[in-house]
Write a protein that holds these residues in place. Structure first.
Motif, PDB file in Angstrom:
ATOM      1  N   ASN A  79     -46.240  10.692  72.008  1.00 25.75           N
ATOM      2  CA  ASN A  79     -47.408   9.897  72.378  1.00 25.75           C
ATOM      3  C   ASN A  79     -48.408   9.740  71.252  1.00 25.75           C
ATOM      4  N   SER A  80     -48.286  10.548  70.239  1.00 26.58           N
ATOM      5  CA  SER A  80     -49.271  10.441  69.157  1.00 26.58           C
ATOM      6  C   SER A  80     -48.881   9.319  68.196  1.00 26.58           C
ATOM      7  N   ARG A  81     -49.872   8.759  67.566  1.00 26.79           N
ATOM      8  CA  ARG A  81     -49.633   7.714  66.583  1.00 26.79           C
ATOM      9  C   ARG A  81     -50.351   8.085  65.295  1.00 26.79           C
ATOM     10  N   PRO A  82     -49.709   8.079  64.169  1.00 26.98           N
ATOM     11  CA  PRO A  82     -48.289   7.770  64.036  1.00 26.98           C
ATOM     12  C   PRO A  82     -47.409   8.929  64.526  1.00 26.98           C
ATOM     13  N   ILE A  83     -46.203   8.625  64.845  1.00 28.68           N
ATOM     14  CA  ILE A  83     -45.282   9.663  65.312  1.00 28.68           C
ATOM     15  C   ILE A  83     -44.867  10.536  64.130  1.00 28.68           C
ATOM     16  N   ASP A  84     -44.967  11.822  64.343  1.00 31.07           N
ATOM     17  CA  ASP A  84     -44.532  12.754  63.316  1.00 31.07           C
ATOM     18  C   ASP A  84     -43.059  13.089  63.581  1.00 31.07           C
ATOM     19  N   PHE A  85     -42.184  12.402  62.883  1.00 36.73           N
ATOM     20  CA  PHE A  85     -40.750  12.561  63.146  1.00 36.73           C
ATOM     21  C   PHE A  85     -40.230  13.927  62.724  1.00 36.73           C
ATOM     22  N   CYS A  86     -40.896  14.491  61.734  1.00 38.25           N
ATOM     23  CA  CYS A  86     -40.504  15.826  61.281  1.00 38.25           C
ATOM     24  C   CYS A  86     -40.728  16.856  62.362  1.00 38.25           C
ATOM     25  N   LYS A  87     -41.895  16.758  62.954  1.00 40.86           N
ATOM     26  CA  LYS A  87     -42.250  17.705  64.004  1.00 40.86           C
ATOM     27  C   LYS A  87     -41.321  17.504  65.201  1.00 40.86           C
ATOM     28  N   ASN A 119     -44.236  19.576  74.448  1.00 44.00           N
ATOM     29  CA  ASN A 119     -44.542  19.360  73.034  1.00 44.00           C
ATOM     30  C   ASN A 119     -43.983  18.040  72.528  1.00 44.00           C
ATOM     31  N   ILE A 120     -42.752  17.768  72.961  1.00 49.28           N
ATOM     32  CA  ILE A 120     -42.109  16.534  72.514  1.00 49.28           C
ATOM     33  C   ILE A 120     -42.833  15.313  73.088  1.00 49.28           C
ATOM     34  N   GLU A 121     -43.199  15.394  74.362  1.00 45.33           N
ATOM     35  CA  GLU A 121     -43.959  14.305  74.990  1.00 45.33           C
ATOM     36  C   GLU A 121     -45.210  14.001  74.179  1.00 45.33           C
ATOM     37  N   GLN A 122     -45.912  15.065  73.868  1.00 47.78           N
ATOM     38  CA  GLN A 122     -47.147  14.922  73.111  1.00 47.78           C
ATOM     39  C   GLN A 122     -46.891  14.273  71.758  1.00 47.78           C
TER      40      GLN A 122
END
Lengths: 144, 189
Positions: A65-73, A59-62
């Motif tokens: 890798n996503s943009r923008p990074i969801d820092f909350c998640k 989950n963290i890898e995913q």
């Protein structure tokens, strides 16, 4: 006798896991909860941890890798990860999780990515060590 | 018979979304001889208690399928609730509030656990009725602190029964509306 040798091996492996900071007192709590009615408690918890944390790592890898990074998640996942690693006494892993969360709070993507490598590394190292250690414990207990 | 003078078996409802922590708390509680039901969310906890989340007073619980703890007597099923603070959906604090707002369950002691040491959070929980606040990872020494809270519940409810020999199981002890078990010719009222 084989049995003594194995027991000594177990003791020395265990001591070094603590001395080298891989495990902390919480692991002792797990050991204390193991008894004749729950003879595999430690192994069960460790297994649960590795299953659970593998999922979280993905989950963290995913998320990284996503943009923008969801820092909350990211922080949420890492909060869970840290909670679990702390619950089994995985000291180094927990510390790396703490470092990660600091980068996360600062919304520092680079820092998070680097820090996550550390988390995964410690996670893998401990996994190997625990596998060997617990296997030795099993062998020692079977050599009565 | 065999079960004479055994202490009432306390039933603890444990709430935590973490599988590992649920396993841990369950083992900690069982080691301390408590009966445990572990659920993974506040809403499941409420469901188990027979509260449908709207603070309905499910007094005799006759309408519910009776799977829940509120079977015999709404106050017997669960003697203590221990819940994690940080959970998705309903937090442990939300759960605490709902319990305290329920006339059926407000007297059940609630304990909160959290991995984060945030004084304002801790104070708020304690002020709003939590008996204790444990920092995770929870240890056996923490679980040992639960007993006084559980004992308090017993003595206020049925002082006589805790002192008499019990021939039947614990479920029947605190059910004043059921057939009163006789203990040594004493009828418990």
């Amino acid at each position: 006798m084989d049995r003594n040798r194995l027991h000594n091996q177990v003791a020395s492996m265990r001591r070094s896991l603590f001395d080298q900071g891989y495990l902390d007192d919480q692991f002792i709590q797990l050991e204390e909860l193991q008894d004749d009615t729950n003879p595999n408690f430690v192994q069960e918890v460790v297994t649960l941890f590795y299953n659970d944390s593998t999922r979280l790592i993905q989950n963290i890898e995913q998320a990284l890798n996503s943009r923008p990074i969801d820092f909350c998640k990211l922080d949420d996942y890492m909060h869970q990860f840290k909670g679990s690693s702390s619950s089994i006494g995985a000291k180094k892993v927990t510390n790396e999780c703490t470092a990660f969360r600091e980068y996360c709070n600062a919304e520092n993507a680079e820092g998070c990515i680097r820090s996550f490598q550390q988390v995964k590394q410690e996670h893998a190292i401990l996994k190997r060590k625990l596998e060997v250690y617990l296997q030795t414990v099993r062998q020692a207990s079977q050599t009565a | 018979m065999g079960n004479m003078a055994t202490q009432t078996e306390f039933h603890v409802l444990a709430v935590d979304d973490s599988l590992i922590d649920r396993k841990l708390i369950e083992r900690l509680l069982k080691t301390s001889s408590y009966q445990v039901t572990a659920v993974d969310s506040g809403s499941k906890a409420l469901e188990f208690l027979g509260l449908n989340g709207e603070n309905e007073d499910e007094e005799r619980n006759s309408s519910v399928e009776s799977v829940s703890a509120a079977d015999e007597d709404h106050q017997v099923g669960v003697n203590l609730i221990i819940t994690d603070y940080c959970m998705p959906g309903m937090t442990g604090y939300d759960l605490l509030r709902k319990i305290k707002q329920s006339s059926s369950f407000k007297d059940i002691p609630v304990v909160i656990m959290s991995s984060e040491n945030i004084p304002s959070r801790i104070n708020r929980c304690l002020e709003d009725g939590a008996e204790e606040f444990f920092l995770k990872p929870v240890k056996l020494s923490d679980v040992n602190k639960l007993r006084p809270h559980l004992m308090k519940g017993i003595t206020t409810k049925n002082e006589m029964q805790s002192n008499t020999n019990k021939r039947k199981g614990s479920e029947e002890i605190q059910s004043p509306d059921r057939t009163r078990p006789r203990y040594n010719e004493l009828e418990v009222v």
